[in-house]
Design a protein around this motif. Structure first.
Motif, short mmCIF file in Angstrom:
data_model
loop_
_atom_site.label_atom_id
_atom_site.label_comp_id
_atom_site.label_asym_id
_atom_site.label_seq_id
_atom_site.Cartn_x
_atom_site.Cartn_y
_atom_site.Cartn_z
N SER A 112 21.18 0.48 -17.55
CA SER A 112 20.98 0.55 -16.10
C SER A 112 20.89 1.98 -15.58
CB SER A 112 22.13 -0.18 -15.39
OG SER A 112 23.36 0.42 -15.74
N GLU A 113 21.20 2.95 -16.41
CA GLU A 113 21.29 4.33 -15.94
C GLU A 113 19.95 4.89 -15.44
OE1 GLU A 113 24.62 3.39 -18.58
OE2 GLU A 113 22.45 3.25 -18.89
N LEU A 114 18.87 4.62 -16.16
CA LEU A 114 17.57 5.15 -15.74
C LEU A 114 17.14 4.58 -14.40
CD1 LEU A 114 15.59 5.26 -19.10
CD2 LEU A 114 16.58 7.17 -17.82
N LEU A 115 17.35 3.28 -14.22
CA LEU A 115 17.01 2.66 -12.94
C LEU A 115 17.86 3.25 -11.81
CD1 LEU A 115 15.36 0.64 -11.31
CD2 LEU A 115 17.03 -1.12 -11.96
N LEU A 116 19.14 3.44 -12.07
CA LEU A 116 20.04 4.03 -11.08
C LEU A 116 19.52 5.38 -10.60
CD1 LEU A 116 22.99 3.96 -9.74
CD2 LEU A 116 23.63 5.38 -11.69
N ILE A 117 19.18 6.23 -11.54
CA ILE A 117 18.71 7.58 -11.19
C ILE A 117 17.34 7.53 -10.51
CG2 ILE A 117 18.04 9.81 -12.16
CD1 ILE A 117 20.33 9.33 -14.23
N ALA A 118 16.47 6.64 -11.00
CA ALA A 118 15.13 6.52 -10.39
C ALA A 118 15.25 6.07 -8.93
CB ALA A 118 14.28 5.55 -11.19
N LEU A 119 16.11 5.10 -8.67
CA LEU A 119 16.28 4.62 -7.30
C LEU A 119 16.91 5.70 -6.41
CD1 LEU A 119 17.43 0.94 -7.94
CD2 LEU A 119 15.19 1.72 -7.13
N GLN A 120 17.82 6.47 -6.97
CA GLN A 120 18.41 7.56 -6.20
C GLN A 120 17.34 8.58 -5.82
OE1 GLN A 120 21.17 10.10 -8.31
NE2 GLN A 120 22.17 10.74 -6.43
N GLN A 121 16.45 8.87 -6.75
CA GLN A 121 15.37 9.83 -6.49
C GLN A 121 14.38 9.29 -5.46
OE1 GLN A 121 15.59 12.99 -7.70
NE2 GLN A 121 17.54 12.13 -8.33
N GLN A 122 14.30 7.97 -5.32
CA GLN A 122 13.41 7.37 -4.33
C GLN A 122 14.04 7.29 -2.94
OE1 GLN A 122 11.88 3.61 -5.73
NE2 GLN A 122 11.40 4.46 -7.75
N GLY A 123 15.27 7.75 -2.82
CA GLY A 123 15.90 7.82 -1.51
C GLY A 123 16.81 6.66 -1.16
N TYR A 124 17.13 5.82 -2.11
CA TYR A 124 18.09 4.73 -1.84
C TYR A 124 19.46 5.33 -1.54
CZ TYR A 124 14.99 0.97 -3.38
OH TYR A 124 13.98 0.06 -3.48
N ALA A 125 20.24 4.64 -0.73
CA ALA A 125 21.57 5.11 -0.35
C ALA A 125 22.49 5.14 -1.56
CB ALA A 125 22.16 4.21 0.73
N VAL A 126 23.16 6.26 -1.73
CA VAL A 126 24.02 6.45 -2.91
C VAL A 126 25.13 5.40 -2.95
CG1 VAL A 126 25.65 8.04 -4.00
CG2 VAL A 126 23.48 8.89 -3.11
N LEU A 127 25.75 5.11 -1.83
CA LEU A 127 26.83 4.12 -1.81
C LEU A 127 26.31 2.74 -2.20
CD1 LEU A 127 29.77 3.37 -1.30
CD2 LEU A 127 29.18 3.05 1.13
N GLY A 128 25.15 2.37 -1.70
CA GLY A 128 24.55 1.08 -2.07
C GLY A 128 24.23 1.01 -3.55
#
Length: 142
Positions: free
Chosen positions: A23-39
């Protein structure tokens, strides 16, 4: 937007079971796309923890079948796993996030009937800390 969080939850869930996933790659990719860190942290931690809970439950139920011919673990292997787990104790569940050993660790915890409340607390703390660290490092590196 919700699809990203759900995808991360599902990927985290699958990654925590005995199925191979990450799940780590998806986590980082979504963070880079601007998703809320807490979410992101909540989705990844809750999905991954829930997957470990499934492992605990399967381990708890597994012993009902230990006398069947098809049972995949020999009594010697079971005794060895129990000895290893007891060597480090329930605190080892803080490391349930580790690759290769983490998923079987949660299964063994169920087999050995570790109290579910303690299991849930330790696994959640370990997995939550890992995802928080990953999010922090990704924010600094990318």
């Amino acid at each position: 937007m919700l699809f990203g969080y759900f995808s991360l939850f599902a990927t985290g869930f699958i990654a925590a079971t005995l199925l191979p996933a990450s799940s780590e790659l998806l986590l980082i990719a979504l963070q880079q796309q601007g998703y809320a860190v807490l979410g992101l942290w909540l989705a990844a931690t809750s999905g991954n923890t829930l997957g470990s809970c499934v492992n605990w439950y399967l381990g708890k139920e597994l012993l009902r079948f230990q006398h069947k011919r098809w049972f995949p673990v020999s009594p010697e292997q079971l005794a060895k796993a129990e000895l290893q787990f007891n060597r480090y104790g329930s605190w080892s569940l803080l490391l349930a996030w580790l690759p290769i050993v983490g998923d079987p660790l949660t299964l063994v915890a169920g087999t050995l009937r570790v109290r579910f409340g303690l299991f849930l607390l330790l696994v959640t703390l370990g997995k939550g800390a890992r995802y928080a660290l990953l999010l922090y490092l990704a924010s600094k590196l990318f």
